[in-house]
Scaffold this active site. Structure first.
Site, PDB file in Angstrom:
ATOM      1  N   GLU A 157      58.165   8.074 -17.679  1.00 39.05           N
ATOM      2  CA  GLU A 157      58.736   8.218 -16.345  1.00 39.05           C
ATOM      3  C   GLU A 157      60.075   7.484 -16.227  1.00 39.05           C
ATOM      4  OE1 GLU A 157      56.446   9.969 -13.226  1.00 39.05           O
ATOM      5  OE2 GLU A 157      57.423  10.722 -15.014  1.00 39.05           O
ATOM      6  N   THR A 217      64.996  15.113  -7.916  1.00 43.23           N
ATOM      7  CA  THR A 217      64.362  13.869  -7.482  1.00 43.23           C
ATOM      8  C   THR A 217      65.409  12.824  -7.115  1.00 43.23           C
ATOM      9  OG1 THR A 217      62.452  14.300  -8.877  1.00 43.23           O
ATOM     10  CG2 THR A 217      62.782  12.030  -8.171  1.00 43.23           C
TER      11      THR A 217
END
Length: 317
Positions: A132, A185
């Site tokens: 991530e 994002t």
């Protein structure tokens, strides 16, 4: 006898934030998800020999989440041999359904299985978080933890990391609609205000605490009252076409609550029964299809299990 040492693992998509649980709450879905294949090789280092289901992802292990996760694990264990990996993407990037998290979780779980399970599944979370970090610049756990562990997962703290698996204390079904629009994002995070008014903060953590209580008490009415985002949804919703109409359609069809999945553009809704969840999916679909926006839609029970082996190592004579 020649031993073919490989493993094949599936890790599911996830819904993070869950309205009031920004960056600290997520749950797993049954579908879609990613598959990672891992095979031991004598030469040291990581290779990614194939990526299927999507184009544009790097096969350089330094630039792909599965490679980064595997490298961290091998370094931690001081393993001398190497691994060949393949990634089979079953979900799009940038959907708000934890695409990079599913790949990272599948990689961590697969490497751990191949190496004889030196780590517990919970101990795999920090390794998957490194994927991530590569994908979004932030090593958050609200997607990778439920993708690994299944059910609902609460991240109580990041420093030190304290992940609390809640399982599936109450039967819930999730409708997810992914309108085919692009939403990065980085943009969805960049517009968020850094300071939160006290009264909004009080209402937000009240909703989060009540949602936890509703899950643990199997109180559907309390779950529904608590699925409300006081802070972030109002700032992000304008980035998703027809979000307000889609959310209202879900509620009108019987959903307990609805909101933005992760950073969007996917929209999720939780329902008490499978039939209502299908009705909710249809209602949201109609909002977008009547406006000419293509979409992908899913109905999933919130599963007890997250990442799992789907093909064991085999022996060949």
């Amino acid at each position: 006898m020649e031993v073919s040492e490989y493993i094949k693992v599936f890790a599911p998509a996830t819904v993070a934030n869950v309205c009031c649980g920004f960056d600290v709450l997520g749950f797993a879905l049954e579908q879609p998800g990613d598959e990672v294949w891992v095979r031991r090789k004598d030469a040291p280092g990581i290779t990614i020999s194939a990526i299927r289901g999507i184009s544009g992802l790097s096969q350089n292990p330094e630039e792909n989440v599965v490679g980064v996760v595997a490298q961290k694990m091998l370094a931690e264990l001081q393993v001398s041999f190497g691994l060949d990996m393949q990634l089979h993407k079953g979900m799009p990037v940038g959907s708000g359904l934890g695409s990079s998290a599913a790949s990272s979780a599948a990689a961590a779980y697969a490497v751990n299985e191949l190496l004889g399970k030196p780590f517990t599944t919970e101990e795999l979370v920090p390794f998957a978080m490194e994927g991530e970090r590569l994908a979004s610049g932030s090593a958050h756990a609200d997607n990778v933890a439920p993708s690994l562990l299944g059910g609902f997962v609460l991240v109580r703290s990041y420093d030190p990391l304290d992940v609390v698996p809640l399982g599936v204390p109450v039967e819930l079904y999730c409708s997810v609609v992914h309108p085919q629009v692009e939403l990065k994002t980085s943009l969805a995070r960049s517009i968020l205000k850094k300071d939160i008014p006290l009264q909004k903060g009080i209402r937000q953590w009240g909703n989060l605490a009540a949602l936890m209580a509703g899950l643990l008490k199997a109180d559907y009415a309390l779950i529904g009252r608590s699925l409300h985002d006081e802070i972030f949804e109002p700032e992000r919703s304008f980035l998703i076409p027809l979000f307000k109409q889609a959310k209202q359609a879900a509620l009108d069809a019987g959903a307990l609550g609805a909101g933005i999945s992760g950073s969007g553009p996917s929209i999720f809704a939780l329902s008490a029964t499978e039939q209502v969840a299908f009705d909710v999916r249809t209602a949201i679909e109609q909002v977008y299809l009547s406006s000419g926006i293509d979409l992908h839609a899913y109905v999933s029970q919130v599963p007890e299990q997250g990442a799992r082996v789907i093909q064991q190592p085999t022996l060949h004579a």
